[in-house]
Every structure is written in structure tokens, then in C-alpha cells.
Scaffold this motif. Structure first.
Motif, short mmCIF file in Angstrom:
data_model
loop_
_atom_site.label_atom_id
_atom_site.label_comp_id
_atom_site.label_asym_id
_atom_site.label_seq_id
_atom_site.Cartn_x
_atom_site.Cartn_y
_atom_site.Cartn_z
N UNK A 158 3.47 1.91 7.07
CA UNK A 158 2.78 0.63 7.26
C UNK A 158 1.34 0.69 6.78
N UNK A 159 1.00 1.69 6.00
CA UNK A 159 -0.36 1.83 5.47
C UNK A 159 -0.65 0.65 4.54
N UNK A 160 -1.73 -0.11 4.77
CA UNK A 160 -2.03 -1.28 3.94
C UNK A 160 -2.29 -0.94 2.47
N UNK A 161 -2.61 0.33 2.19
CA UNK A 161 -2.87 0.72 0.81
C UNK A 161 -1.60 0.67 -0.05
N UNK A 162 -0.44 0.73 0.60
CA UNK A 162 0.82 0.74 -0.15
C UNK A 162 1.03 -0.57 -0.90
N UNK A 163 0.70 -1.68 -0.26
CA UNK A 163 0.88 -2.99 -0.91
C UNK A 163 0.00 -3.08 -2.14
N UNK A 199 8.92 2.73 1.23
CA UNK A 199 8.29 1.42 1.38
C UNK A 199 7.75 0.92 0.04
N UNK A 200 7.19 1.83 -0.78
CA UNK A 200 6.72 1.44 -2.10
C UNK A 200 7.86 0.90 -2.96
N UNK A 208 -1.16 -0.59 -3.89
CA UNK A 208 -0.66 0.35 -4.89
C UNK A 208 0.56 -0.22 -5.61
N UNK A 209 1.45 -0.86 -4.85
CA UNK A 209 2.63 -1.47 -5.45
C UNK A 209 2.24 -2.58 -6.43
N UNK A 210 1.24 -3.38 -6.05
CA UNK A 210 0.80 -4.47 -6.91
C UNK A 210 0.17 -3.93 -8.20
N UNK A 211 -0.69 -2.94 -8.06
CA UNK A 211 -1.33 -2.35 -9.24
C UNK A 211 -0.29 -1.73 -10.17
#
Length: 247
Positions: free
Chosen positions: A182-187, A231-232, A189-192
Motif C-alpha cells: 500500500x506504499x503510495x510511491x507504487x502508484x 501491486x505494481x 512508479x506505475x504511472x511513470x
């Protein structure tokens, strides 16, 4: 007349070697004298020198007796046989050494040179051992099951390493392995990552091969080890579906 120790010393072999030659029937073993010692003659020294010379040349002990008793023609023919056997043995040793060198080189034993170069480049970038091993295992599977696609994929990956953004993304993916799902950085990273892939596809105006089944298997294996990577993957799939639907 000389003792066994003197004989060995003159010829430059050990006493143990002289006794081995006795046991093999290569060197005659003299009777003991009244004092209990075996006494050797010049003839024994000459025979021992011949035995030592043949042994050092690589002639098997089992063939030395035959050679010592052979006439010149037989001697030459027998040495030809020995030489052929030694050449075959030398070739086998070279093959074994090449195999050992491959084993020492690690990845290059299992993957192509291009993939091994790619893995080396990842090490130089500071990518973790765990991630590199997963990459290697995935390439082993892909090259075995989809060699043509794998060759195209690795060429694309090597080219991507020239892009600083790809390198930055890869480093972050490597670090994300241990993040919480649930780390917010994953979203972010996925977008980038999706944005980078879309830009690359537009720039190349070409499609890369469809993801081989082996690659999917390797990716699924990695996801099972890392909830964050799982999650990614889920985020990427959701973004891809939204992109196709136009939302």
C-alpha cells in the motif's frame, strides 16, 4: 654397487618411485646381499633413467615395459599410439578447462553473450543481486522457449539502458521489491513506467514481441515473492485497461 637410496638420488626419483617400478615389473629387483640390502648396478641406473624419461613424457606405466622391450620400428609405432592418446587427453583437458572458465563466468554459462552483458550492466548500475538473479532466470526460460523473441527483447533492453529515465525507473523497481503493497510511491512508479513505455513505443513506431509465456511465468514467480511488485503489476493492468477504454 649402490643402494636403492643412492640409485634414486642419482637418477632424480624418489625411493617410493623405484619401489613402484619394481611392483609394476618395469625395473628388475635385485636380491639382497649378506647385509640385507639390495644392491644396484649401472645397468639398473640406465633402465631407471629410461623408465623415468618415458614416464615424464606421459607414457602410461602400463606401456613402458612394452616400449623397453620393443625394436626400433615397434618403439616408433607404440610412441605414435601414445602420442595420439595424449593429444586426445589434451583436447579433453582443454574442453574441461573451457567448461570451468564458463562456470567461473557465472551467467555466461546459461545465457547468451548479450544477456550476460545486460546483467553485467545492471550490476554496474547497482541493481541488487536478488533482482539480477530473477532477471537471469527469466532470460534462461525465454531463451529456451522463445529464442527469436528473446533476441529481440534483449536488444531492446540493451538499447533502453542508454535512457537515463529507464535506468532511474529500473533502480526504483529494484528498491520497490521490499516496499509495502500500500506504499503510495507504487502508484507514481506505475504511472511513470507506463508513460515511459508509451513514449518509447511512439518513438520507435514498432511493436515489441508479445510477452512470451516463459516471461510471464518468471514475472509471476517474482510477484509471489514481492507483494509490492504484485501491486505494481495490478496497477499497470488497470491503467492499461483504462487506456484501451479511453477513460
Amino acid at each position: 654397487m649402490i643402494t636403492i637410496g643412492q640409485l634414486a638420488g642419482y637418477v632424480g626419483v624418489t625411493i617410493k618411485a623405484v619401489r613402484v617400478y619394481h611392483d609394476k615389473g618395469l625395473l628388475a629387483e635385485p636380491e639382497r646381499d649378506a647385509s640385507g640390502y639390495r644392491r644396484y648396478t649401472a645397468r639398473d641406473a640406465i633402465d631407471l633413467i629410461k623408465i623415468k624419461t618415458l614416464a615424464q613424457a606421459g607414457v602410461p606405466l602400463a606401456r613402458i615395459k612394452e616400449l623397453l622391450a620393443a625394436d626400433p620400428d615397434e618403439f616408433s609405432a607404440a610412441l605414435g599410439d601414445v602420442d595420439a592418446a595424449l593429444r586426445a587427453k589434451a583436447a579433453e583437458i582443454r574442453r574441461t578447462r573451457a567448461r570451468i572458465a564458463q562456470l567461473r563466468s557465472g551467467d555466461r554459462l546459461f545465457v547468451t553473450e548479450d544477456v550476460a552483458d545486460y546483467l553485467d550492466a545492471l550490476r554496474e548500475l547497482g541493481i541488487g543481486k536478488r533482482t539480477i538473479e530473477m532477471e537471469r532466470d527469466g532470460w534462461i526460460l525465454m531463451q529456451a522457449t522463445n529464442p527469436d523473441d528473446a533476441a529481440t527483447w534483449i536488444a531492446d533492453k540493451l538499447d533502453a539502458l542508454r535512457d537515463p529515465e529507464f535506468v532511474a525507473l529500473y533502480r526504483e523497481f529494484d528498491a520497490a521489491f521490499d516496499w509495502a503493497p500500500d506504499d503510495p510511491r507504487l502508484a507514481e512508479l506505475a504511472e511513470r513506467s507506463q508513460r515511459w513505455m508509451e513514449q518509447r513505443e511512439q518513438a520507435e513506431r514498432a511493436e515489441t514481441p508479445s510477452d512470451p509465456g516463459a516471461a510471464q511465468l518468471a514475472a509471476e514467480s517474482a510477484e509471489q515473492l514481492s507483494p509490492a511488485w504484485d501491486e505494481l503489476t495490478s496497477l499497470a493492468r488497470r491503467r492499461s485497461r483504462r487506456g484501451r477504454s479511453g477513460n
